[in-house]
Scaffold this motif. Structure first.
Motif, short mmCIF file in Angstrom:
data_model
loop_
_atom_site.label_atom_id
_atom_site.label_comp_id
_atom_site.label_asym_id
_atom_site.label_seq_id
_atom_site.Cartn_x
_atom_site.Cartn_y
_atom_site.Cartn_z
N UNK A 174 -6.57 0.63 3.37
CA UNK A 174 -6.71 1.45 2.16
C UNK A 174 -7.76 2.55 2.36
N UNK A 175 -7.60 3.70 1.68
CA UNK A 175 -8.58 4.79 1.84
C UNK A 175 -9.90 4.54 1.12
N UNK A 218 -6.57 5.81 -4.04
CA UNK A 218 -6.24 6.88 -3.10
C UNK A 218 -7.33 7.93 -3.00
N UNK A 219 -7.78 8.49 -4.13
CA UNK A 219 -8.82 9.53 -4.07
C UNK A 219 -9.62 9.53 -5.37
N UNK A 220 -10.80 10.14 -5.32
CA UNK A 220 -11.70 10.13 -6.48
C UNK A 220 -11.18 11.00 -7.61
N UNK A 239 -2.86 4.90 -7.46
CA UNK A 239 -1.86 4.62 -6.44
C UNK A 239 -2.27 3.41 -5.61
N UNK A 240 -2.79 2.40 -6.29
CA UNK A 240 -3.28 1.21 -5.57
C UNK A 240 -2.12 0.29 -5.18
N UNK A 245 -4.40 -12.41 -5.21
CA UNK A 245 -4.17 -11.03 -4.77
C UNK A 245 -2.84 -10.53 -5.30
N UNK A 246 -2.90 -9.38 -5.96
CA UNK A 246 -1.69 -8.72 -6.46
C UNK A 246 -1.20 -7.71 -5.41
N UNK A 247 0.11 -7.65 -5.24
CA UNK A 247 0.73 -6.75 -4.29
C UNK A 247 1.73 -5.85 -5.02
N UNK A 248 1.51 -4.53 -4.93
CA UNK A 248 2.50 -3.62 -5.51
C UNK A 248 3.85 -3.81 -4.83
N UNK A 249 3.81 -4.03 -3.51
CA UNK A 249 5.02 -4.24 -2.71
C UNK A 249 4.91 -5.61 -2.04
N UNK A 250 5.72 -6.57 -2.48
CA UNK A 250 5.65 -7.92 -1.91
C UNK A 250 5.87 -7.93 -0.39
#
Length: 256
Positions: free
Chosen positions: A40-41, A89-91, A124-125, A140-145
Motif C-alpha cells: 500500500x502507498x 492512496x493519497x493525502x 481507494x483502500x 482484516x477486511x479485503x476489498x478484493x477477496x
C-alpha cells in the motif's frame, strides 16, 4: 493464553466472504505486509503507538508513507494492544473525507465491527486491518477477496521456509525457497475456511519427494485458546485437506 510458542506453527483462518473479512490467528503484521500482492502507498493509523508517524489535520489521524514502512515493520506491534489501520492512496483523498466517514472509521477501530463495509472511494483502500495483541486476534477486511487468497498462499510459503530454517527439517536445495501457493488453489479451500480451519506447520510431513502441510476444520472461534483446544483434539485424525509441495517440480497441489 495457552502454548503461545505454537503460534508460529499454527495458522487459524475463518473467512466471512459476504462481509469481506477474515478472522485469523498466527499471522503477524510483518508477515502480512510482506505477503501482500502490492505494498500500500500509505497507512492511516487508527490505533497504534508508533512514534514515527505524520499527523493529518483534517481527519485527526496519524499516517505513514511507504518509505516509513521499514521502521514500522521493526516494531513489536503486538505490544501495542490495539493496532488498527486502513491503507489509502493519497493525502488529497484523505483531506476530502466527510465527518460521517471519519465517524465510521472511528467506530471501526473502537469496536472492530463495521457500520458499513469499510471501503471508501476517496481513500481507494483495499484493506482494513484490526488487531488486538497482533497475531493473537486479527480481523482484516479485503476489498478484493482474491487479495486474501494471494496473501495466504505467499504467507504459508514464507512461514514454511522460516520454520524449515529454524528446524533444519524441510530440506530443499541450497538457496531455494518455497514458491507461493497459487491464489486460485487457495480459493479451493474456501469452503473449509468459511467454517474455520487450522493449518499446522509443526505437523507437516516430509518425504524424499514432497512436503505435506495438513489442514483441519476446527469451527468458528474468537479465542485462540478454543482454537488450540479443537486443534489438539483434531490433529491425530486424518486432515480435512493437505497442501502438498512437490520437491522435483517445485509445484503445489491440494488433496482433500
Amino acid at each position: 493464553m495457552k502454548n503461545p510458542g505454537n503460534m508460529k506453527e499454527l495458522i487459524y483462518i475463518h473467512l466471512h466472504p459476504i462481509n469481506q473479512y477474515v478472522i485469523s490467528y498466527g499471522i503477524e503484521f510483518q508477515e502480512f505486509m510482506r505477503s501482500l500482492p502490492e505494498v500500500p502507498p500509505h497507512l492511516l493509523l487508527l490505533k497504534h503507538k508508533f512514534e514515527g508517524s505524520d499527523f493529518n489535520m483534517h481527519t485527526r489521524f496519524d499516517y505513514i508513507e511507504a518509505g516509513d514502512f521499514p521502521h514500522l515493520l521493526k516494531e513489536d506491534v503486538g505490544e501495542y494492544g490495539d493496532f488498527c489501520w486502513i491503507d489509502f492512496e493519497d493525502t488529497d483523498g484523505l483531506n476530502e473525507m466527510e465527518g460521517w466517514e471519519v465517524a465510521e472509521i472511528l467506530y471501526l477501530a473502537h469496536s472492530k465491527e463495521h457500520l458499513r463495509t469499510p471501503f471508501y472511494s476517496k481513500l481507494n483502500n483495499r484493506y482494513a486491518y484490526l488487531s488486538h495483541d497482533d497475531e493473537w486476534f486479527n480481523k482484516t477486511y479485503y476489498r478484493h477477496i482474491p487479495d486474501f487468497y494471494s496473501m495466504l498462499g505467499t504467507l504459508i510459503a514464507l512461514k514454511l521456509g522460516l520454520f524449515r530454517s529454524e528446524r533444519s527439517f524441510f530440506a530443499l536445495k541450497k538457496g531455494s525457497a518455497f514458491p507461493p501457493i497459487p491464489p486460485e488453489m487457495v480459493a479451493r479451500l474456501s469452503g473449509g475456511m468459511k467454517e474455520g480451519v487450522a493449518i499446522s506447520l509443526s505437523k507437516a510431513e516430509q518425504s524424499r519427494f514432497k512436503v505435506e502441510v495438513p489442514m483441519w476444520v476446527v469451527g468458528d472461534h474468537i479465542s485462540m485458546d478454543d482454537v488450540f483446544d479443537d486443534y489438539m483434539a483434531s490433529f491425530r485424525k486424518q486432515p480435512d485437506a493437505q497442501l502438498v509441495f512437490d520437491k522435483k517440480t517445485h509445484e503445489w497441489s491440494i488433496f482433500s
